[in-house]
Design a protein around this motif. Structure first.
Motif, PDB file in Angstrom:
ATOM      1  N   ARG A 192       0.811  -1.219   0.000  1.00  0.00           N
ATOM      2  CA  ARG A 192       0.000   0.000   0.000  1.00  0.00           C
ATOM      3  C   ARG A 192       0.841   1.264   0.000  1.00  0.00           C
ATOM      4  O   ARG A 192       0.333   2.350  -0.232  1.00  0.00           O
ATOM      5  CB  ARG A 192      -0.967   0.009   1.191  1.00  0.00           C
ATOM      6  CG  ARG A 192      -0.340  -0.011   2.568  1.00  0.00           C
ATOM      7  CD  ARG A 192      -1.423  -0.240   3.616  1.00  0.00           C
ATOM      8  NE  ARG A 192      -0.845  -0.447   4.941  1.00  0.00           N
ATOM      9  CZ  ARG A 192      -0.789   0.486   5.875  1.00  0.00           C
ATOM     10  NH1 ARG A 192      -1.263   1.695   5.637  1.00  0.00           N
ATOM     11  NH2 ARG A 192      -0.253   0.220   7.054  1.00  0.00           N
ATOM     12  N   PRO A 246       1.063  -2.530  11.683  1.00  0.00           N
ATOM     13  CA  PRO A 246       1.213  -1.800  10.412  1.00  0.00           C
ATOM     14  C   PRO A 246       2.248  -0.681  10.455  1.00  0.00           C
ATOM     15  O   PRO A 246       2.693  -0.235   9.388  1.00  0.00           O
ATOM     16  CB  PRO A 246      -0.199  -1.242  10.177  1.00  0.00           C
ATOM     17  CG  PRO A 246      -1.105  -2.224  10.854  1.00  0.00           C
ATOM     18  CD  PRO A 246      -0.356  -2.610  12.099  1.00  0.00           C
ATOM     19  N   HIS A 283      -5.614  -2.615   8.686  1.00  0.00           N
ATOM     20  CA  HIS A 283      -4.627  -2.801   7.625  1.00  0.00           C
ATOM     21  C   HIS A 283      -4.097  -4.236   7.586  1.00  0.00           C
ATOM     22  O   HIS A 283      -4.864  -5.172   7.461  1.00  0.00           O
ATOM     23  CB  HIS A 283      -3.487  -1.792   7.785  1.00  0.00           C
ATOM     24  CG  HIS A 283      -3.933  -0.371   7.685  1.00  0.00           C
ATOM     25  ND1 HIS A 283      -4.533   0.148   6.568  1.00  0.00           N
ATOM     26  CD2 HIS A 283      -3.889   0.651   8.598  1.00  0.00           C
ATOM     27  CE1 HIS A 283      -4.832   1.419   6.760  1.00  0.00           C
ATOM     28  NE2 HIS A 283      -4.467   1.748   7.979  1.00  0.00           N
ATOM     29  N   GLU A 284      -2.764  -4.394   7.711  1.00  0.00           N
ATOM     30  CA  GLU A 284      -2.155  -5.715   7.545  1.00  0.00           C
ATOM     31  C   GLU A 284      -2.437  -6.676   8.695  1.00  0.00           C
ATOM     32  O   GLU A 284      -2.128  -7.873   8.596  1.00  0.00           O
ATOM     33  CB  GLU A 284      -0.638  -5.581   7.371  1.00  0.00           C
ATOM     34  CG  GLU A 284      -0.203  -4.926   6.083  1.00  0.00           C
ATOM     35  CD  GLU A 284      -0.306  -3.409   6.129  1.00  0.00           C
ATOM     36  OE1 GLU A 284      -0.443  -2.799   5.052  1.00  0.00           O
ATOM     37  OE2 GLU A 284      -0.251  -2.841   7.245  1.00  0.00           O
TER      38      GLU A 284
END
Length: 356
Positions: A17, A87, A267-268
């Motif tokens: 990203r 993240p 996110h991750e």
């Protein structure tokens, strides 16, 4: 898939990203290495000293009860698979997975930087939060002692401070914490996710065991230090069964306040957690994620202000009801502690006495 023992994450991919280059393992070499040596070599932890120009971070979030924090470390060896701070490693071209828990950064000048901030004209004290991003008592604190240096500075200048940790190592600083508590300058929260040591070893492989964390809560209470238990995070169909028992045990130790936070997957963290579920709980992975999404508007996570900390739906309402009944049965009074900001005295600037 081969389980990586002693670590929470099972992979080390760098997210795309931020437009960073992806990494791929050399499959041929990996196959040869495993055929010769069996399991791949155990991952080792590395620590890099970094020297930022500032250490105090301010925020204006309406969802958290503090406006400033200090993080002595980046990355966290505890390896909690659900950690919402993972993240942050992606900003540095590092994996929120295995890099986050093996490639750590320490800020040895944290206390000096904080002293300089405290000495600035116009600085207004408010409770300083530690443990908001990565744990201030993760294993490398044993050698660096940065957290202790920050606490000693807060004691010196009369600055209030709060601590959140998953480590019984907090008791290493019992002397400083007791001195701060005598002046109403400190509160310590210990988060306990489950009471099953095997489950905890999978969820948070290098954090203190649940029994040690509970014992640390008792030791803090006995020392007169305001202690808080956080049932955090609550993972539906994995850890929620321990909610009432954690509250009961904490209440029996004299803990006077408690809270809970539902699992967050920004996110991750979401794909890492899914991978963890598929590795350790394939029989219920789909069920867990279905419940999580039912509380987040059909998504893995909703990062919106006023929403991210307030899950909705039947499951969320059930946990709220169980928690409310649990603290009542455990005798946890939910005492409101106001730390004292009036004792703050700015340190001397540049070695000179401040007469004004």
């Amino acid at each position: 898939m081969q389980v990586i023992k002693g670590r929470g994450a099972q992979s080390g991919a760098v997210p795309t990203r931020f437009g960073l280059a992806t990494r791929e393992a050399d499959g041929d070499w990996q196959d040869i290495a495993e055929s010769i040596d069996g399991e791949p070599p155990r991952l080792r932890t590395s620590v890099t000293d970094e020297f930022p120009r500032s250490i105090l971070t301010f925020n204006a979030s309406p969802d958290i009860p503090f406006d400033r924090s200090v993080n002595a470390y980046r990355g966290c060896e505890h390896g909690c698979i659900y950690c919402y701070a993972r993240p942050t490693h992606a900003y540095h071209d590092l994996s929120p997975g295995l890099d986050f828990e093996t490639r750590l950064f320490a800020k040895p000048q944290a206390a000096d930087l904080l002293r300089a901030t405290f000495a600035k004209r116009g600085y207004i004290p408010r409770p300083l939060a530690m443990g908001t991003n990565t744990d201030p008592y993760q294993p490398i604190e044993r050698d660096y002692r940065i957290t202790r240096q920050v606490l000693a500075l807060c004691l010196e200048v009369g600055h209030p401070v709060t601590i959140t940790t998953k480590s019984a190592r907090v008791l290493d600083d019992l002397d400083v914490l007791r001195a701060l508590a005598e002046r109403r300058l400190v509160a310590v929260g210990i988060s306990i996710t489950s009471l099953d040591p095997r489950l905890s070893s999978l969820l948070e492989p290098r954090a203190s065991s649940p029994a040690k964390r509970m014992a640390a809560l008792g030791a803090l209470v006995q020392a007169g230090i305001p202690a808080h238990v956080g049932v955090s995070p609550v993972i539906p169909a994995i850890t929620d069964e321990f909610l009432e028992q954690i509250l009961m045990e904490a209440g029996s130790l004299g803990v006077r306040s408690a809270s809970w936070i539902m699992l967050r997957l920004p996110h991750e963290v979401a794909p890492l957690f899914r991978e963890w579920l598929d590795t350790h709980f394939p029989d219920r992975a789909a069920k867990v994620m279905h419940i999580v999404q039912s509380m987040r508007g059909g998504k893995d996570y909703d990062a919106s202000f006023h929403t991210r900390m307030k899950p909705k739906g039947v499951w969320a309402d059930l946990i709220r009801t169980r928690f409310r009944l649990g603290i009542r049965r455990a005798g946890i009074a939910q005492d409101k502690l106001e730390l004292d900001c009036s004792q703050f005295r700015a340190p001397a600037r540049d070695g000179q006495l401040d007469l004004f």
